[in-house]
Write an enzyme that holds these catalytic residues in place. Structure first.
Site, short mmCIF file in Angstrom:
data_model
loop_
_atom_site.label_atom_id
_atom_site.label_comp_id
_atom_site.label_asym_id
_atom_site.label_seq_id
_atom_site.Cartn_x
_atom_site.Cartn_y
_atom_site.Cartn_z
N ASN A 106 -1.05 -3.73 -2.63
CA ASN A 106 -0.23 -2.78 -1.81
C ASN A 106 -1.34 -2.82 -0.64
OD1 ASN A 106 1.25 -1.10 -1.06
ND2 ASN A 106 0.73 0.72 -2.20
N HIS B 263 -0.84 9.50 -4.67
CA HIS B 263 0.43 8.97 -5.56
C HIS B 263 0.94 9.98 -6.34
CE1 HIS B 263 -1.63 4.76 -5.23
NE2 HIS B 263 -0.40 4.33 -5.53
#
Length: 507
Positions: free
Chosen positions: A330, A364
């Site tokens: 990521n 997240h």
């Protein structure tokens, strides 16, 4: 395959196909408006009335940029946007309906974009102030940075950036300046074959998808929550089961990340000259090369899409350490965290790493599994750094080769162990699974830390003795040299005295 995954793949596939049409739009205004209209349509399709959340966050950040000083706008945006992200995720506790999973993905990416553009505006303001005070050499450098990094977005520009269809659903993250360059980049990118670049990237997706479907069929995550695995299977099977579950997770994420990159490639987003050394999320890093390439014919310039490169699958799987593996994962969000969190903290490195991982876990979601997994990382990094300094650097080439393979095995098991918390999400299910395998990798981490401290102590004593013996030898040598020198001086004096006596006798 879950319904969410089918919707996700369908929308990404449609976005990739639309890129061929979008890239053909030559007018920046047309690109801007068409990209936003399609982005809003995608967001509305997956969110319904929940689209109000990203719209509201965008509107408030526009107000922050309009009415808050540029010296503070980045900090205000950071705390406000992250606070609203928490409200968005817990609003069902106050009577509102919980947003769909895809809306959560949209909200996550828009949060990064809006905070990021406020940091870009702040940095532009700061560099302009510095450019007025610095001497000629530094001023030239700052002016070059401002030319290729500086931004002055209008409220409407920010809205277009937030809802552009490229990356609105799943990323990757890219700076506002990268978006602005795409709008203005049709002439510059005219020699670039985006279709071929996309095909060179997308061919691995069927392999990842097939591997995921096959592995997930035999080793589903749900089995790790079933009492059968705890009742009928032994310790070693439970410890091993993490590996195929983590493999499933990687294959699914790899396929999604690659498809997201392909959306960007087909839109022409993030295409910069190779010589300017573009970085994921950031864009070019050598602005003097851009100055030179702007004077060249477009067809003579080699481009790449490293700016939107979000996953290095080989590096994530085969680098030997957790630190190196994380840098391949990521990568555009890693850039956002490094640029807007890690580098802004004036603290010791371990504390900065811990706070950065805390920010990542918070971004997240609210599930405890995110925190249990990501807040384990700083301790792993500390142990890795200890062993690299105390052991690996002291080995020869063959020793380092063997060390790296052992470190790679431990890294992958650590990732699988943390991945169970990331996937199981809830604290009770995570701790139940970890308890069934004796918290083995937490124990290994503690043991390795103790070993590192012991080795550090032993080597410290050995180095102290070596330094002491060297110092003693130097002192002895110095004393010996002084003795010899004193003896030589005394001898010279005796000889001189004898010569004087001989001279008197001769007289």
């Amino acid at each position: 395959m879950k319904t969410d995954d089918i919707v996700y793949l369908s929308l990404l596939g449609a976005s990739i196909g639309f890129g061929q049409i979008y890239r053909g739009l030559r007018s920046p205004e047309a690109r801007k408006w068409i990209g936003t209209i399609v982005g809003l349509a995608l967001t509305l399709a997956v969110s319904g009335w929940h689209i109000i959340h990203p719209l509201f966050l965008t509107a408030t950040n526009i107000l922050i940029l309009l009415y808050v000083s540029k010296s503070l706008c980045h900090a205000v945006s950071f705390w406000w946007s992250f606070s609203y992200l928490l409200f968005f995720r817990v609003c069902h506790y106050v009577g509102l309906e919980m947003a769909p999973a895809h809306t959560n993905a949209v909200q996550m990416m828009i949060t990064l974009k809006l905070i990021g553009v406020c940091f870009e505006v702040h940095d532009t303001w700061r560099k302009r102030g510095e450019a007025k005070k610095e001497d000629d050499e530094k001023k030239v450098k700052l002016e070059l940075e401002l030319k290729y990094e500086g931004v002055d977005p209008t409220p409407l520009d920010i809205f277009h950036y937030a809802f552009c269809y490229v990356g609105v659903l799943t990323g990757p993250y890219y700076k506002y300046r990268v978006y602005e360059d795409m709008l203005q980049g049709a002439p510059l990118n005219s020699g670039l074959d985006c279709l071929q670049a996309m095909l060179r990237r997308i061919w691995v997706v069927p392999l990842y998808a097939g591997a995921f479907l096959l592995s997930d069929y035999f080793f589903p995550l749900s089995f790790a929550e079933n009492e059968v695995i705890f009742r009928d299977y032994g310790f070693f099977y439970r410890m091993w089961y993490m590996t195929p579950v983590f493999f499933n997770f990687r294959m699914r994420i790899y396929a999604g990340f690659v498809l997201s990159e392909c959306v960007c490639i087909m839109a022409g987003l993030g295409a910069y000259p190779v010589a300017s050394e573009p970085k994921p999320g950031r864009g070019p890093s050598k602005y003097e090369v851009l100055e030179a390439s702007s004077k060249m014919e477009p067809v003579k310039t080699e481009y790449n899409f490293e700016t939107i490169h979000n996953i290095d699958e080989f590096g994530a799987d085969f680098t030997p350490t957790v630190r190196a593996g994380m840098r391949c994962w990521n990568m555009t969000v890693q850039f956002w965290l490094a640029n807007n969190v890690y580098k802004r903290l004036k603290l010791a490195r371990p504390i900065k790493e811990a706070l950065t991982m805390l920010a990542s876990a918070y971004w997240h979601g609210v599930y405890s599994g995110y925190y249990l997994s990501m807040l384990t990382v700083p301790f792993i990094l500390a142990v890795e750094d200890y062993f690299d300094r105390l052991v690996r650097r002291r080995l020869g080439d063959s020793g380092q080769y063997a060390y790296d393979w052992f470190a790679w095995f431990v890294k992958m098991q650590n990732f699988a162990y943390m991945g169970m918390a990331f996937l199981l999400l809830r604290v009770d299910t995570t701790l139940h699974y970890w308890h069934s395998i004796g918290y083995i990798y937490h124990g290994l981490l503690i043991m390795m830390h103790c070993v590192a401290q012991y080795v550090n102590l032993i080597m410290g004593k050995a180095e102290y003795k070596l330094k002491k013996s060297r110092a003693t030898a130097i002192i002895d040598e110095h004393t010996k040299m002084r003795f010899v020198k004193t003896k030589e001086v005394a001898t010279d004096k005796v000889i001189a005295a004898r010569e004087d006596c001989n001279g008197v006798n001769d007289k």
